[in-house]
Design a protein around this motif. Structure first.
Motif, PDB file in Angstrom:
ATOM      1  N   UNK A  15      68.942  38.766  37.605  1.00  0.00           N
ATOM      2  CA  UNK A  15      69.702  37.528  37.370  1.00  0.00           C
ATOM      3  C   UNK A  15      70.896  37.413  38.308  1.00  0.00           C
ATOM      4  N   UNK A  16      71.634  38.501  38.515  1.00  0.00           N
ATOM      5  CA  UNK A  16      72.781  38.471  39.425  1.00  0.00           C
ATOM      6  C   UNK A  16      72.340  38.127  40.850  1.00  0.00           C
ATOM      7  N   UNK A  17      71.220  38.730  41.260  1.00  0.00           N
ATOM      8  CA  UNK A  17      70.728  38.426  42.608  1.00  0.00           C
ATOM      9  C   UNK A  17      70.366  36.973  42.788  1.00  0.00           C
ATOM     10  N   UNK A  18      69.813  36.370  41.712  1.00  0.00           N
ATOM     11  CA  UNK A  18      69.443  34.960  41.807  1.00  0.00           C
ATOM     12  C   UNK A  18      70.680  34.059  41.707  1.00  0.00           C
ATOM     13  N   UNK A  19      71.585  34.363  40.777  1.00  0.00           N
ATOM     14  CA  UNK A  19      72.751  33.496  40.562  1.00  0.00           C
ATOM     15  C   UNK A  19      73.689  33.483  41.761  1.00  0.00           C
ATOM     16  N   UNK A  20      73.913  34.642  42.353  1.00  0.00           N
ATOM     17  CA  UNK A  20      74.886  34.733  43.441  1.00  0.00           C
ATOM     18  C   UNK A  20      74.210  34.771  44.813  1.00  0.00           C
ATOM     19  N   UNK A  21      73.077  34.089  44.913  1.00  0.00           N
ATOM     20  CA  UNK A  21      72.402  33.981  46.210  1.00  0.00           C
ATOM     21  C   UNK A  21      73.240  33.105  47.147  1.00  0.00           C
ATOM     22  N   UNK A  22      73.003  33.280  48.418  1.00  0.00           N
ATOM     23  CA  UNK A  22      73.822  32.574  49.412  1.00  0.00           C
ATOM     24  C   UNK A  22      73.690  31.058  49.312  1.00  0.00           C
ATOM     25  N   UNK A  78      77.485  26.707  43.807  1.00  0.00           N
ATOM     26  CA  UNK A  78      78.239  26.549  42.566  1.00  0.00           C
ATOM     27  C   UNK A  78      78.689  27.883  41.971  1.00  0.00           C
ATOM     28  N   UNK A  79      78.198  29.003  42.499  1.00  0.00           N
ATOM     29  CA  UNK A  79      78.575  30.310  41.963  1.00  0.00           C
ATOM     30  C   UNK A  79      80.026  30.623  42.307  1.00  0.00           C
ATOM     31  N   UNK A  80      80.695  31.302  41.382  1.00  0.00           N
ATOM     32  CA  UNK A  80      82.097  31.666  41.612  1.00  0.00           C
ATOM     33  C   UNK A  80      82.192  32.672  42.758  1.00  0.00           C
ATOM     34  N   UNK A  81      83.196  32.439  43.597  1.00  0.00           N
ATOM     35  CA  UNK A  81      83.440  33.345  44.722  1.00  0.00           C
ATOM     36  C   UNK A  81      84.821  33.944  44.549  1.00  0.00           C
ATOM     37  N   UNK A  82      84.874  35.267  44.216  1.00  0.00           N
ATOM     38  CA  UNK A  82      86.148  35.941  43.947  1.00  0.00           C
ATOM     39  C   UNK A  82      86.220  37.225  44.779  1.00  0.00           C
ATOM     40  N   UNK A  83      86.583  37.097  46.052  1.00  0.00           N
ATOM     41  CA  UNK A  83      86.629  38.290  46.928  1.00  0.00           C
ATOM     42  C   UNK A  83      87.691  39.302  46.520  1.00  0.00           C
ATOM     43  N   UNK A  84      88.686  38.909  45.733  1.00  0.00           N
ATOM     44  CA  UNK A  84      89.757  39.841  45.354  1.00  0.00           C
ATOM     45  C   UNK A  84      89.553  40.408  43.941  1.00  0.00           C
ATOM     46  N   UNK A  85      88.396  40.093  43.316  1.00  0.00           N
ATOM     47  CA  UNK A  85      88.150  40.579  41.941  1.00  0.00           C
ATOM     48  C   UNK A  85      88.063  42.106  41.947  1.00  0.00           C
TER      49      UNK A  85
END
Length: 358
Positions: A62-69, A73-80
């Protein structure tokens, strides 16, 4: 992603096999309370572990599908860097599962202890088991009979096994009825089990589950659960020297004594190894070893035929244990050793009396 998919497919195939879809999985087709309890423990442990494995595999997909390039609309949090909720789930659930598994292990170890007698209204049947090279010998001390590579017992009656070995360590295992237990030279181990029903005509599979030499794969036997009447009939037939009337493929003999017992040992070398030893023996020690190997013969390439003995030399099982205990702490625990020690003590006492008289 490919590795995750392969892992999920492998787990699914394993689950299908364990649930019986792959055929008669003997560990999950138990015929007695001990084996059934152990099977239930194993499946409970598997289900608990799958509570972690399956969600982890699904979330990886699921993570691989949700955060695909391509998903804008997926959240992008590089500092998380941290999430208390995730830490609680990641550590809390495994700790709870490990705690449950620990309790099940403790409970199961006591509940299904092989030394623990089985509760029953019937008196247990005692059988002495000797792991010989490379076969199983069963002695029925109360019935005064013995068998090779066949174990018979009445259904719904506790069976109490006493096991030892006349060579290296071995492992006794009837998967349909109980767990495995080791048989070791100079020691006696216990195993208790019970069959809920009569066995098929071919009996339950029994074998050695511990490598003990080239011929160990031939250490196979059949365990037959029969009715009380059939067991009594079989015992009477064997005692009368007519055991082949019950099992036409068996060999009937008279007495299992020390001389006959010595003939049951197989060699632990192949025919070609023995021929090479004889051909290249030069020193006296090499010739002696080659002669001994030739006398023992090669290791078996098929199981020893089922053999019945109408009587057994008294204390044969104990003598096998004592043979390996003869040098324990420098003492001789055999019957001859006890007699020699008594004679020596008597002579010393007489000598001391004579010395006092002088």
């Amino acid at each position: 992603m490919r590795q995750t998919i392969l892992a999920v497919l492998s787990l699914s195939a394993m689950a299908a096999l364990l649930t019986g879809c792959g055929g008669d999985m003997v560990l999950l087709n138990s015929k007695g309370p001990v084996a059934q309890g152990q099977s239930d423990l194993m499946m409970t442990a598997i289900y608990l572990m799958l509570l972690v494995v399956i969600p982890s595999a699904l979330m990886a997909v699921w993570f691989g599908w949700k955060y695909r390039a391509s998903n804008k609309d997926a959240d992008y949090k590089p500092t998380w860097a941290h999430s208390t909720a995730i830490e609680v789930v990641v550590w809390g659930i495994p700790v709870i599962i490990i705690g449950i598994l620990a309790w099940l292990t403790w409970w199961g170890s006591h509940k299904y202890d092989p030394y623990r007698p089985i509760e029953s209204d019937k008196a247990p049947l005692t059988v002495q088991v000797i792991a010989e090279q490379f076969k199983w010998i069963f002695i029925y001390p109360e019935q005064n009979i013995a068998t090779v590579n066949e174990l018979r017992f009445p259904e719904k009656t506790p069976v109490s096994l006493r096991l030892t070995s006349n060579f290296t360590m071995n492992s006794f295992f009837i998967p349909a009825l109980s767990g495995q237990i080791y048989a070791m030279a100079g020691m006696q181990t216990h195993l208790n089990f019970l069959a809920n029903e009569t066995s098929p005509a071919e009996g339950y599979r029994g074998f050695s589950s511990n490598y003990s030499g080239y011929g160990f794969s031939q250490m196979r036997f059949r365990a037959h659960s029969v009715t009380d009447a059939q067991f009594a009939e079989w015992v009477n037939a064997v005692k009368a020297g007519n055991g082949t009337s019950i099992n036409p493929e068996a060999v009937q003999k008279t007495v299992l004594d020390q001389a006959e017992f010595a003939t049951l040992r197989d060699g632990n070398r192949s025919k070609h190894q023995i021929e090479a030893m004889l051909a290249h023996a030069e020193t006296d020690k090499q010739k002696e070893a080659a002669a001994l190997a030739e006398a023992e013969g090669p290791y078996p390439t098929k199981p020893h035929p089922v053999t019945y003995y109408s009587s057994v030399e008294p204390k044969l099982f104990e003598s096998v244990i004592n043979k390996y205990m003869s040098n324990y702490h420098g003492a001789d625990h055999s019957a001859a050793g006890h007699e020699a020690a008594a004679s020596e003590a008597h002579a010393n006492a007489g000598h001391a009396t004579a010395s006092v008289g002088e």
